[in-house]
Design a protein around this motif. Structure first.
Motif, short mmCIF file in Angstrom:
data_model
loop_
_atom_site.label_atom_id
_atom_site.label_comp_id
_atom_site.label_asym_id
_atom_site.label_seq_id
_atom_site.Cartn_x
_atom_site.Cartn_y
_atom_site.Cartn_z
N TYR A 143 -55.39 4.74 -27.48
CA TYR A 143 -54.80 5.46 -28.61
C TYR A 143 -55.54 6.78 -28.84
CZ TYR A 143 -53.82 6.76 -33.44
OH TYR A 143 -53.50 7.46 -34.59
N GLU A 144 -56.88 6.75 -28.71
CA GLU A 144 -57.66 7.97 -28.91
C GLU A 144 -57.22 9.07 -27.96
OE1 GLU A 144 -62.29 9.59 -28.58
OE2 GLU A 144 -61.83 7.49 -28.15
N ALA A 145 -56.90 8.70 -26.72
CA ALA A 145 -56.51 9.70 -25.73
C ALA A 145 -55.13 10.29 -26.02
CB ALA A 145 -56.54 9.09 -24.34
N LEU A 146 -54.23 9.50 -26.61
CA LEU A 146 -52.83 9.92 -26.73
C LEU A 146 -52.40 10.31 -28.13
CD1 LEU A 146 -51.26 7.13 -24.46
CD2 LEU A 146 -52.02 9.43 -23.79
N THR A 150 -48.18 15.69 -28.42
CA THR A 150 -46.87 15.83 -29.06
C THR A 150 -45.79 16.04 -27.99
OG1 THR A 150 -46.99 18.24 -29.25
CG2 THR A 150 -48.02 16.95 -31.01
N LEU A 151 -44.55 15.97 -28.41
CA LEU A 151 -43.44 16.16 -27.47
C LEU A 151 -43.41 17.60 -26.95
CD1 LEU A 151 -40.61 14.17 -29.29
CD2 LEU A 151 -41.95 13.47 -27.29
N GLU A 152 -43.96 18.53 -27.71
CA GLU A 152 -43.97 19.93 -27.28
C GLU A 152 -45.05 20.19 -26.22
OE1 GLU A 152 -43.91 19.02 -30.51
OE2 GLU A 152 -41.76 19.48 -30.78
N ASP A 153 -46.02 19.29 -26.14
CA ASP A 153 -47.09 19.46 -25.16
C ASP A 153 -46.59 19.14 -23.76
OD1 ASP A 153 -48.93 20.15 -27.11
OD2 ASP A 153 -49.60 18.09 -27.41
N LEU A 159 -48.38 5.94 -21.48
CA LEU A 159 -48.24 5.02 -22.60
C LEU A 159 -49.57 4.34 -22.91
CD1 LEU A 159 -44.88 3.39 -21.44
CD2 LEU A 159 -45.18 5.27 -23.09
N ILE A 160 -49.76 4.00 -24.19
CA ILE A 160 -50.99 3.30 -24.58
C ILE A 160 -51.07 1.98 -23.81
CG2 ILE A 160 -52.21 2.16 -26.47
CD1 ILE A 160 -50.99 4.20 -28.36
N ASN A 179 -51.25 17.09 -20.28
CA ASN A 179 -52.32 17.02 -21.28
C ASN A 179 -52.79 15.59 -21.49
OD1 ASN A 179 -51.86 19.74 -21.56
ND2 ASN A 179 -51.36 19.68 -23.75
N ASP A 180 -51.87 14.63 -21.49
CA ASP A 180 -52.25 13.24 -21.72
C ASP A 180 -53.17 12.75 -20.59
OD1 ASP A 180 -50.16 13.46 -19.94
OD2 ASP A 180 -48.91 11.90 -20.85
N ALA A 181 -52.90 13.17 -19.38
CA ALA A 181 -53.78 12.79 -18.27
C ALA A 181 -55.17 13.37 -18.45
CB ALA A 181 -53.18 13.26 -16.94
#
Length: 532
Positions: A143-146, A150-153, A159-160, A179-181
């Motif tokens: 959760y901390e990573a994600l 946002t959808l704009e990123d 997924l968590i 960005n999530d990676a």
């Protein structure tokens, strides 16, 4: 002057003379402990060796020119060769073109202006991941990573709880700019994003990125998250030394198989329009080999790109471009390609030296038959040279030997370094190795050892002190002996005088007795005569 002072003066003069003699006898004529600037063709033949400078004034002028160029590029525009036609860079706030191999600046505009890097930040995230011990891990998205994605990123839909290999995450981040990676990588490497950001800033300082500060791992907008074109070029050159990094950033796309949370394949096209036609077919550029894009509203369109052609390797950085689309108005790509083409059309890769070419020779101390050693480079050295320039006259070389060269020397032994400079900027360097063997003169070697022992302060000073002490002790003994002899002589004279005086008294006493007896006899004779 006393005998003691004369003795000490003689000892000192002898020591000085001995030291001068041993130094002149044992040392070679070449002073190899100092940096040597020499023509590569002097005394030896080197077909590809560059001519080095024998006049330091030329180097000073070149350095001044380089400093002026760097200063001008910091807050304005700089071009190495005024004869070049520079493409229009008005749609970029900052732009830079340099030789990838040497870091030599060919063109610069506002290269030290602080600007936002956007996703070019991920170069730092990627190289820290590759240099960590986590690349064989499988990371679980938290959760901390994600939570801040946002959808704009730019993201790849992690997924968590999803499990992904570090290799997949790294490719997703550098190819697709996810960005999530980047956040998942940061936590896997450092334990938290904040801890990872500390690593990023430490690495930036280590690399000399003095105008850079990071506050996140992916480049999302923050006023305290900034860099410069020069610093990004420094980072890119460092990253491109890593083979895995190079192989990732040149890919047109990357495929990720289904995971425990994501049931379908992920096909991730590169965000670099030079490499992929999935977004636009207008800017495919065959020489391109990477590297990273970045876009936010505040940062504008940013592109750090590399290209190779005909042995020339280039690096470009453009920041805060006002791209209007991905086609005819994609100015970040138009400017970058224009800079690349300018260099490819006006520069050549010149070979400065190759293994086997003799670039220098030198006398060797204690060499048998006074044999010299020849030096060559351990690798091919090439550099970017303007077409039409004479390499032998425009490029200077500077040789620095590790120490005084002393036999024996074996072929292939590392003896120093050589660096090549073009107009005050270092454009290449190599290690110098011996191209031949040099045997040792054992008689001269043993003689030098003896001389070294004699003039060694640890030996010489105690010996001199012992000699001085012995001399002083001998002088004192001689003075004591002389004093004793004088005293003995005086005593002997005194005894002789006393004996002489005693003899004189005895003689005088005898004379008195004789006179007394004579008087007595005369008196008795007179008395007898009277009585008669």
């Amino acid at each position: 002057m006393s005998k003691k002072k004369i003795f000490i003066s003689l000892i000192s003069a002898a020591v000085i003379s001995l030291s001068a003699f041993s130094a002149s006898f044992a040392a070679p004529e070449d002073n190899t402990q100092q940096t040597q600037e020499t023509s590569a063709s002097e005394d030896v033949s080197g077909e590809n060796a560059a001519t080095s400078s024998e006049d330091t004034s030329g180097g000073d002028e070149a350095q001044y020119s380089e400093d002026n160029g760097s200063s001008a590029a910091s807050s304005g525009e700089y071009i190495e060769n005024e004869s070049l036609t520079v493409p229009d860079t008005s749609h970029a706030e900052a732009a830079l073109l340099m030789d990838m191999n040497s870091g030599r600046l060919i063109y610069g505009k506002n290269i030290d202006e602080r600007l936002y890097p956007a996703s070019t930040t991920k170069m730092m995230t990627g190289i820290l991941a590759l240099e960590s011990d986590k690349m064989n891990d499988t990371a679980t998205a938290t959760y901390e990573a994600l939570k801040d994605i946002t959808l704009e990123d730019s993201h790849m839909g992690i997924l968590i709880g999803e499990e992904l290999t570090m290799t997949d995450l790294l490719n997703g981040m550098l190819v697709y700019s996810a960005n999530d990676a980047a956040n998942v990588i940061a936590i896997q490497v450092a334990g938290s994003i904040d801890a990872f950001v500390d690593m990023m800033n430490a690495k930036a300082q280590e690399l000399g990125m003095t105008n850079t500060h990071f506050v996140n791992a992916c480049g999302v907008q923050n006023e305290d998250h900034y860099t410069t074109a020069r610093d990004l070029a420094t980072l890119a050159r460092y990253c491109m030394q890593n083979e895995t990094f190079r192989n990732i950033v040149k890919q047109p796309s990357y495929h990720i198989a289904p995971t425990n949370k994501y049931g379908v394949d992920r096909n991730l096209p590169s965000t670099n329009l030079f490499l992929s036609t999935s977004r636009s077919s207008d800017h495919l550029y065959e020489p391109c080999t990477g590297i990273k894009t970045g876009t936010t509203e505040a940062a504008g369109h940013c592109l750090v790109a590399s290209a190779e052609y005909n042995g020339i390797s280039l690096l470009s950085v453009v920041l805060k471009c006002d791209d209007l689309d991905m086609r005819q108005n994609a100015y970040s790509y138009i400017i970058t390609q224009g800079l690349f083409d300018m260099a490819f059309n006006n520069y050549q890769a010149g070979i400065l030296a190759s293994p086997g070419n003799i670039v220098y020779d030198s006398k060797v101390a204690e060499a048998k038959d006074d044999k010299r050693v020849t030096l060559t480079v351990d690798k091919e050295v090439s550099a970017l040279i303007p077409i039409g320039d004479d390499i032998s006259s425009e490029v200077q070389s500077s040789i620095e030997l590790n120490s005084e060269l002393t036999a024996p020397i074996t072929r292939g032994q590392v003896l120093g370094t050589i660096s090549y400079n073009y107009r005050g900027t270092e454009i290449g360097s190599a290690t110098l190795v011996a191209a031949n063997d040099v045997e040792q003169n054992m008689i001269l070697h043993i003689f030098n050892i003896i001389i070294g022992v004699i003039i060694n302060p640890l030996v010489f000073i105690p010996v001199i002190l012992i000699i001085i002490i012995a001399f002083i002790a001998r002088s004192r003994k001689r003075r004591r002996d002389r004093k004793r002899r004088i005293q003995q002589l005086k005593q002997r004279r005194r005894l002789e005088d006393e004996e002489r005086f005693a003899n004189t008294d005895r003689i005088n006493s005898g004379h008195e007795l004789s006179r007394s007896r004579s008087k007595g006899a005369t008196s008795r004779y007179s008395d007898n005569k009277t009585r008669r």
